[in-house]
Design a protein around this motif. Structure first.
Motif, PDB file in Angstrom:
ATOM      1  N   ILE A   1      14.719 -14.361  83.310  1.00 15.52           N
ATOM      2  CA  ILE A   1      14.883 -15.746  83.771  1.00 15.52           C
ATOM      3  C   ILE A   1      13.976 -16.973  83.361  1.00 15.52           C
ATOM      4  O   ILE A   1      14.293 -17.808  83.215  1.00 15.52           O
ATOM      5  CB  ILE A   1      14.179 -16.078  85.352  1.00 15.52           C
ATOM      6  N   ARG A   2      13.330 -15.971  82.470  1.00  9.97           N
ATOM      7  CA  ARG A   2      11.906 -16.808  81.731  1.00  9.97           C
ATOM      8  C   ARG A   2      11.955 -16.457  80.282  1.00  9.97           C
ATOM      9  O   ARG A   2      11.843 -15.116  79.876  1.00  9.97           O
ATOM     10  CB  ARG A   2      10.550 -17.128  82.107  1.00  9.97           C
ATOM     11  N   MET A   3      12.194 -17.063  78.846  1.00 11.65           N
ATOM     12  CA  MET A   3      12.475 -17.334  77.632  1.00 11.65           C
ATOM     13  C   MET A   3      12.401 -18.018  76.885  1.00 11.65           C
ATOM     14  O   MET A   3      12.329 -19.132  77.671  1.00 11.65           O
ATOM     15  CB  MET A   3      14.309 -16.924  77.193  1.00 11.65           C
ATOM     16  N   PRO A   4      11.871 -17.983  75.732  1.00  6.88           N
ATOM     17  CA  PRO A   4      11.342 -18.701  75.010  1.00  6.88           C
ATOM     18  C   PRO A   4      12.102 -20.426  74.075  1.00  6.88           C
ATOM     19  O   PRO A   4      11.881 -21.274  73.999  1.00  6.88           O
ATOM     20  CB  PRO A   4      10.136 -17.834  73.652  1.00  6.88           C
ATOM     21  N   ASP A   5      13.233 -19.625  74.352  1.00  4.94           N
ATOM     22  CA  ASP A   5      14.292 -20.093  73.654  1.00  4.94           C
ATOM     23  C   ASP A   5      15.438 -21.395  74.395  1.00  4.94           C
ATOM     24  O   ASP A   5      15.851 -22.145  74.345  1.00  4.94           O
ATOM     25  CB  ASP A   5      15.375 -19.761  72.099  1.00  4.94           C
ATOM     26  N   VAL A   6      15.483 -20.545  75.764  1.00  6.99           N
ATOM     27  CA  VAL A   6      16.754 -21.048  76.908  1.00  6.99           C
ATOM     28  C   VAL A   6      15.944 -20.571  77.978  1.00  6.99           C
ATOM     29  O   VAL A   6      15.011 -19.794  78.331  1.00  6.99           O
ATOM     30  CB  VAL A   6      18.171 -21.117  76.009  1.00  6.99           C
ATOM     31  N   ASP A   7      16.193 -21.891  79.295  1.00  6.84           N
ATOM     32  CA  ASP A   7      16.251 -21.592  79.977  1.00  6.84           C
ATOM     33  C   ASP A   7      16.642 -20.666  81.329  1.00  6.84           C
ATOM     34  O   ASP A   7      18.252 -20.751  81.345  1.00  6.84           O
ATOM     35  CB  ASP A   7      15.653 -23.164  81.057  1.00  6.84           C
ATOM     36  N   GLY A   8      16.142 -19.544  81.859  1.00  8.66           N
ATOM     37  CA  GLY A   8      17.389 -19.222  82.013  1.00  8.66           C
ATOM     38  C   GLY A   8      17.917 -19.622  83.301  1.00  8.66           C
ATOM     39  O   GLY A   8      19.509 -18.924  83.912  1.00  8.66           O
ATOM     40  N   LEU A   9      17.497 -20.588  83.962  1.00  8.96           N
ATOM     41  CA  LEU A   9      18.332 -20.637  85.403  1.00  8.96           C
ATOM     42  C   LEU A   9      19.498 -21.911  84.400  1.00  8.96           C
ATOM     43  O   LEU A   9      20.763 -22.176  85.637  1.00  8.96           O
ATOM     44  CB  LEU A   9      17.143 -21.773  85.967  1.00  8.96           C
ATOM     45  N   SER A  10      19.129 -22.294  83.296  1.00  6.24           N
ATOM     46  CA  SER A  10      20.527 -22.922  82.454  1.00  6.24           C
ATOM     47  C   SER A  10      22.045 -21.761  82.209  1.00  6.24           C
ATOM     48  O   SER A  10      22.476 -22.839  82.011  1.00  6.24           O
ATOM     49  CB  SER A  10      19.812 -23.869  81.068  1.00  6.24           C
ATOM     50  N   VAL A  11      20.665 -21.256  81.691  1.00  2.64           N
ATOM     51  CA  VAL A  11      21.885 -20.100  81.424  1.00  2.64           C
ATOM     52  C   VAL A  11      22.405 -19.554  82.336  1.00  2.64           C
ATOM     53  O   VAL A  11      23.665 -19.632  82.711  1.00  2.64           O
ATOM     54  CB  VAL A  11      21.270 -19.064  80.826  1.00  2.64           C
ATOM     55  N   LEU A  12      22.373 -19.079  83.264  1.00  2.43           N
ATOM     56  CA  LEU A  12      22.740 -18.732  85.026  1.00  2.43           C
ATOM     57  C   LEU A  12      23.723 -19.910  85.340  1.00  2.43           C
ATOM     58  O   LEU A  12      25.084 -19.071  85.789  1.00  2.43           O
ATOM     59  CB  LEU A  12      21.420 -18.431  86.232  1.00  2.43           C
TER      60      LEU A  12
END
Length: 228
Positions: A54-65
């Motif tokens: 859910i928390r990654m430095p290069d992209v928001d995990g919620l956006s990926v979801l």
């Protein structure tokens, strides 16, 4: 065979989860990826289940979801995190996640959790379950009363289906329990989601709990994963 993709910015998590899950006879980790490659990797490998940080430095995990659940044939997505605050749990579930697992999940629990997710069930970490089943931020008597009023619109059969759904059973398992065809159960689930005005099985299960429809309210679950 249940096909899994693990998305996490930490190589240790990717390799560790891969080793644990690949040891199961019925699960295969077909790929791992960092956040920026998540959607492309899922498109390429078409997994049944995605475990997504859910928390990654290069992209928001919620956006990926949100991108993953919008795919034509979306996988089941469970969020991985070291955090268990209401803010992130609710944001993930409201965005379409089917589960919420902490990264320190006991290894022996991981494969059963993936099987539950693949079968259409819901899995939350014990801490997440305890937090959510107590309620959600800003919920008061008025909110609970409004949710209970929505639940009152359900027929007796729909209530039976909702209770089994909240136990984490898939449509097929609910059908076996109630002696119904899978298609009939699917129709009941669709009606339940419409009447409760929720976007998925997780939200339906949580609303049922808050509205008092479930008799089995956990009081301390220790380290055992909770199937909602």
């Amino acid at each position: 065979m249940i096909r899994v993709v693990v998305v996490d910015d930490e190589a240790l998590i990717r390799s560790g989860f891969g080793m644990i899950l690949n040891a199961a006879d019925d699960i295969e980790v077909v790929a791992t990826a960092v956040g920026g490659r998540a959607v492309a990797t899922v498109r390429e490998h078409r997994p049944d289940v995605v475990l997504l940080d859910i928390r990654m430095p290069d992209v928001d995990g919620l956006s990926v979801l949100r991108e993953l659940v919008a795919l034509p044939s979306p996988p089941v997505v469970a969020m991985l995190t070291t955090f268990d605050t209401d803010e992130y749990i609710l944001a993930a579930l409201n965005s379409g996640a089917a589960g919420f697992l902490l990264k320190d999940t006991e290894p022996e629990h991981l494969a059963p959790q993936v099987r539950t997710l693949a079968a259409g069930g819901v899995v939350l970490s014990p801490k997440a379950s305890e937090s959510l089943l107590r309620g959600h931020p800003g919920s008061g008597p008025a909110v609970v009363d409004e949710e209970a009023a929505r639940a009152d619109r359900l027929t007796d059969r729909e209530r039976e289906v909702l209770v089994l759904l909240a136990e984490g059973l898939s449509n097929a398992d609910i059908g076996v329990r109630l002696h119904l065809g899978t298609g009939t159960v699917k129709d009941h689930v669709s009606a339940i989601l419409t009447k409760l005005r929720v976007g998925g099985r997780v939200q339906a299960a949580l609303l049922a709990q808050r509205a008092g429809l479930l008799a089995d309210v956990p009081n301390g679950m220790g380290d055992t994963p909770r199937r909602l």
